[in-house]
Design an enzyme around this catalytic site. Structure first.
Site, PDB file in Angstrom:
ATOM      1  N   SER A  72       0.851  -1.194   0.000  1.00  0.00           N
ATOM      2  CA  SER A  72       0.000   0.000   0.000  1.00  0.00           C
ATOM      3  C   SER A  72       0.889   1.247   0.000  1.00  0.00           C
ATOM      4  CB  SER A  72      -0.968  -0.034   1.188  1.00  0.00           C
ATOM      5  OG  SER A  72      -1.905   1.003   1.098  1.00  0.00           O
ATOM      6  N   HIS A 178      -8.689   1.008  -0.424  1.00  0.00           N
ATOM      7  CA  HIS A 178      -8.571  -0.247  -1.174  1.00  0.00           C
ATOM      8  C   HIS A 178      -9.945  -0.837  -1.491  1.00  0.00           C
ATOM      9  CE1 HIS A 178      -4.205  -0.443  -0.814  1.00  0.00           C
ATOM     10  NE2 HIS A 178      -4.343  -0.104   0.444  1.00  0.00           N
TER      11      HIS A 178
END
Length: 206
Positions: A72, A178
């Site tokens: 991430s 996400h």
């Protein structure tokens, strides 16, 4: 301050980071209250600056990476660690990324939760049954993060606990990251990424 061989010490990361991201990262990382760091537009540059400060401390001791790995927002720190881009570029990008994600989250509020102790397939099945929640991060076997609308995430946590999850923990984040709820953030971030001239990393990037 510097270290042997001209390598910047850990604290020196925060000054160029402030100039690149427009944030007083040293104050945020050392003196702010936890509530201030929940805002993803602040949290992401603070995380990357901290990662790169740790890297600077290691490099000042002659330790260099054989591989760089990022998950991430950690991908940006990893790319900077591999010299694919500069510290300033990585912090500027994650500042823009954080703002883009914060704007998307404001338009479509949501949350995230870590489900511990269930097989991925069980969590995936729960997400298919509940409208508005999706599997987001497959951290390791037995730990998956779900993301989505607030009530849907709460319901997923409840059902996961009933299915035998060891824990279902809401994360201290400011949006449903996400997930499709924040997909439009990519539209704002794309031009900033296209301006960066990425170099070949000095260590394999994963």
């Amino acid at each position: 301050p510097g270290a042997p061989g001209g390598t910047p010490c850990a604290r020196a990361v925060f000054e160029p980071g402030r100039d690149a991201g427009g944030l007083d990262l040293e104050r945020l990382c050392f003196h702010s209250q936890p509530e201030e760091l929940v805002d993803t537009a602040v949290q992401q540059p603070a995380l990357v600056a901290t990662s790169l400060a740790v890297l600077a401390a290691l490099r000042s001791r002659g330790i260099e990476p054989d591989y760089v790995v990022g998950h991430s927002v950690g991908e940006f720190a990893a790319l900077a660690a591999g010299n694919a881009m500069t510290v300033e570029e990585s912090i500027a990008l994650v500042r823009e990324r954080g703002i883009a994600m914060a704007e998307a989250a404001a338009q479509h509020p949501g949350s995230m939760a870590a489900i511990l102790g269930l097989e991925d397939e069980v969590v995936e099945t729960l997400c298919r049954k509940i409208l508005g929640v999706w599997p987001a991060n497959y951290n390791c076997p037995g730990q998956i993060v779900v993301s989505g609308e607030n009530l849907a995430v709460d319901e997923c946590c409840e059902l996961a606990t009933e299915q035998g999850a060891r824990r279902a923990v809401k994360l201290k984040v400011s949006g449903a990251f996400h997930s499709p709820l924040v997909a439009r953030a990519a539209d704002r971030l794309r031009p900033a990424i296209e301006e960066v001239k990425f170099q070949e990393p000095v260590a394999p990037f994963m």
